[in-house]
Design an enzyme around this catalytic site. Sequence first.
Site, PDB file in Angstrom:
ATOM      1  N   SER A 324       0.822  -1.209   0.000  1.00 19.29           N
ATOM      2  CA  SER A 324       0.000   0.000   0.000  1.00 19.29           C
ATOM      3  C   SER A 324       0.851   1.252   0.000  1.00 19.29           C
ATOM      4  O   SER A 324       1.840   1.354   0.711  1.00 19.29           O
ATOM      5  CB  SER A 324      -0.922   0.010   1.220  1.00 19.29           C
ATOM      6  OG  SER A 324      -1.668   1.204   1.257  1.00 19.29           O
ATOM      7  N   ASP A 325       0.442   2.220  -0.809  1.00 21.47           N
ATOM      8  CA  ASP A 325       1.004   3.553  -0.707  1.00 21.47           C
ATOM      9  C   ASP A 325       0.508   4.161   0.602  1.00 21.47           C
ATOM     10  O   ASP A 325      -0.552   3.778   1.108  1.00 21.47           O
ATOM     11  CB  ASP A 325       0.536   4.388  -1.900  1.00 21.47           C
ATOM     12  CG  ASP A 325       1.233   5.730  -1.974  1.00 21.47           C
ATOM     13  OD1 ASP A 325       2.453   5.752  -1.805  1.00 21.47           O
ATOM     14  OD2 ASP A 325       0.550   6.739  -2.195  1.00 21.47           O
ATOM     15  N   LYS A 326       1.272   5.095   1.167  1.00 15.27           N
ATOM     16  CA  LYS A 326       0.875   5.671   2.460  1.00 15.27           C
ATOM     17  C   LYS A 326      -0.060   6.853   2.293  1.00 15.27           C
ATOM     18  O   LYS A 326      -1.179   6.853   2.790  1.00 15.27           O
ATOM     19  CB  LYS A 326       2.114   6.114   3.237  1.00 15.27           C
ATOM     20  CG  LYS A 326       1.786   6.786   4.575  1.00 15.27           C
ATOM     21  CD  LYS A 326       3.033   7.295   5.275  1.00 15.27           C
ATOM     22  CE  LYS A 326       3.607   8.516   4.602  1.00 15.27           C
ATOM     23  NZ  LYS A 326       2.739   9.737   4.746  1.00 15.27           N
ATOM     24  N   LYS A 610       9.048   0.757  -6.515  1.00 15.11           N
ATOM     25  CA  LYS A 610       7.758   0.113  -6.245  1.00 15.11           C
ATOM     26  C   LYS A 610       7.533  -1.055  -7.198  1.00 15.11           C
ATOM     27  O   LYS A 610       7.070  -2.132  -6.803  1.00 15.11           O
ATOM     28  CB  LYS A 610       6.623   1.137  -6.372  1.00 15.11           C
ATOM     29  CG  LYS A 610       6.663   2.219  -5.309  1.00 15.11           C
ATOM     30  CD  LYS A 610       5.448   3.135  -5.409  1.00 15.11           C
ATOM     31  CE  LYS A 610       5.504   4.187  -4.310  1.00 15.11           C
ATOM     32  NZ  LYS A 610       4.288   4.982  -4.232  1.00 15.11           N
ATOM     33  N   THR A 627      -2.035  -1.081  -3.691  1.00 16.25           N
ATOM     34  CA  THR A 627      -2.977   0.022  -3.609  1.00 16.25           C
ATOM     35  C   THR A 627      -2.230   1.326  -3.779  1.00 16.25           C
ATOM     36  O   THR A 627      -1.058   1.430  -3.416  1.00 16.25           O
ATOM     37  CB  THR A 627      -3.717   0.040  -2.258  1.00 16.25           C
ATOM     38  OG1 THR A 627      -2.821   0.490  -1.248  1.00 16.25           O
ATOM     39  CG2 THR A 627      -4.232  -1.338  -1.898  1.00 16.25           C
TER      40      THR A 627
END
Length: 897
Positions: A324-326, A610, A627
């Site tokens: 997940s991206d933050k 990523k 995500t």
Amino acid sequence: MPWHTMTPADTAQALQTGDQGLSEAQVRERLAAYGPNRLAPPRRRGPLLRFFMQFHNILLYVMLGAACITALLGHWVDTGVLLMAVLINAVIGFIQEGKAESALDAIRAMLSPHAMVLRGGQRREIDAADLVPGDRVLLASGDRVPADLRLVAVKELRVDEAALTGESLASEKSTDTVSLDAPLGDREGMAYSGTLVVSGQATGIVVATGSATELGKINQMLSGIQSLTTPLLRQVDRFGRVLALAIVVISAATFVLGTWWRGHAPSEMFMMVVALAAAAIPEGLPAIMTVTLALGVQRMARRHAIIRRLPAVEALGSVTVICSDKTGTLTRNEMTVQRVVCAGHVFDVGGVGYAPVGDCSIDGRIIDMAHYPALAMAVRAGVLCNDARLNEEDGLWHVVGDPTEGALLVLGGKTGFTQALGEQAWPRLDSIPFESEHRFMATWHRDSDGDAWIFTKGAPERILDMCSAQLGHHAEQPLDVDTWRRMATDTAAQGLRLLALACKRAAPASGSLAFADMESGFTLLALVGIIDPPREEAMRAVGECHHAGIRVKMITGDHVETARAIGAQLGIGVGKPAITGAEVAMMDDAALRRVAMEVDVFARASPEHKLRLVKALQDDGQVVAMTGDGVNDAPALKRADVGVAMGMKGTEAAKEASDMVLADDNFATIASAVREGRAVYDNIQKFVLFMLPTNGGEAMVVIAAILFELALPLTAAQVLWINMVTSSTLGLALAFEPAERGIMSRQPRPPGEALLSGFFVWRVLMVSLLMMTGALGLFLWELQAGTSLETARTMAVNAVVVAEMFYLLNSRFILAPVLSRQGLTGNRVILLALLACIPLQIAFTHAPILQSIFDSTALTMLEWAKVLGAGLLVFCVAELEKSIIRRSPLAARLVHA
């Protein structure tokens, strides 16, 4: 030499551009050499080829093969149904596929349509596509950067690079050079194509256009990424190939044995072998998969998860890792003051986001601001020394301007000192805007008594240099520099960004606020700790994912301390190290595979990092969901087994590259989606467990009759009647099964797990034998009693169908008992399917037109009772087997092995 390591003068010299910009001749020459400043459209397949490519699928091959066999046997209704299912599947795929082209269009659309340039000493606005390397571009607040620029003149420039880097705060820009290995987010002297100017002005030299920009590199990465198939499609592909090979081998062996050993006529044996193959091919599997997945899409849409590609529903259920991206995904993307440190007191601030709702407390005890003058003065300084605006629209609060300044306005709203109140009671007379080289902002105000005040905020070390005193609980005190530095270190270690607030009760010396007024004489009010807080629902969702055996990894462009602190609050990477993109870049693929599984927090990550992390996890055998919401997430979203984009705050590029879009931007929706995905896979397994014993029982009956020279209990036409009734009417009902209890307490199924485990093979063989025993036993019993061959066959057909009707109830739960109200009546669609099947079998048995087609005969009540007994045999033995497995630890371990 990279542009971010070169000085403005060296850049201008390298690109042969002067202070007056390029000449028209230079522009024409470079436009011919470099091409227009736009991302080249990809080479696309025509719509006809795209449509025909939808048929290139193992599931559709199985369906077409089944349709060919039924057509050869003249069973045109069945053929028509199968061909219609193939066509519908292809149309759905044609409409929903093509996401890569849409993602590229979305990225191209992000390019600024116009740009202000200096050419031949003249300012002019041109189409951004006409920019060339060496052009001097003028940037102002609100502009979208039209190309990659090396900044040569900067005035208070801040650029929102969140979509490109994942950094939640606007980046402060300067003309300074940085080191060769500086990550994208730390290159202060660069402004990148597609990012947004939040405030300030600047002049930059174009150093890259079109595909050569950082945005263009992401575009090229998207073009080169192959979307992966899902675990279910890989399993069905393997399963279909193995099953097809088995059917061919068994059919050929049966033909040889029947003609050579038993002396049957080849033409008769050929028709029976074709019937045997038709009985064994799972015609209903592709159709039931499409229906089950489509139902999953509908259920997930009701939970705000929009599926863009049908197989992604099931793939979610098999996910083992969520990356997940933050910013904006796990966090709110709304900067919030969480801590205020004053002399002698540390205050915690409640509430999250931009809504001005929350309390100040000390050690959990809510305090009255009137008793803490230092805190009150710090809040006042934060609201007055501020250029942002906090607005409410339709019940939603949002900040116009810098998010950090917005956080200070929200703090003021929580404590009762609003911006409107401050402007009225403390009017601003002058200001010094924030500049990165000075690292502070200052404003001059007059209070209601007419006294002059100067407020300032900025980097703690810079503000400390201005201060000689601190405001204590009752009065000013000498400044304790060491204590403040220790508190700043402690606060920063928690991942909070720091601002210092100070004031001076004095007027500017010259009648206007100048830097000379800022050198000394200030009183330090507070240190303010600000963070982009995690979503509360995301915390719960992460815990639910961990409970379901799913690893959650946070991959962000933010600083490592902030990433680690947010991860700790979310329960991600607790007690484990966090690594940076620079460290990832130094690893080879083998080392990254090891680290990717051991580490859960990755900071300062670029798009390439990523993408490499997703690939490394997949190479380790993981099923990965990614995500994200930014342009920088798009390549990894496309590469992941399931790409999940945010619908509200997500960029179009991220949405178009994804398999699923969360309409409410709620990370918690992913846990619901995983639950639905697991239910979808369960239902497909249940259908396979229901369907294969049917086909297996029919095939065993035919093979036994051929091998033991018995009269054939089932004709070819009767076999196809059974398949049509059971697959179309009964099996479809299993697609509507709700999720079983405890579905999110299981570990994810291994990605390489076969569709049929050892236990499932046992279940299929057991039920196949039971069905064969009931049908063949009843057939031979009736022949022994002198019943006609047609009546015995009619009883055998009904025995198989009735056994399947009972077994459909067994199939609702793989191991749980079905003898309960929930088990027998919990799925209304199954009851409707059973009610629909009963008149069909009565018509098969008693309707004259069907008797003439299928050689069936009417049955007496006693004969129907015998058929019912054959069905009950299957039901009772299947429930007994479940009970034994549930009570035997050894058997249970074998089931889950």
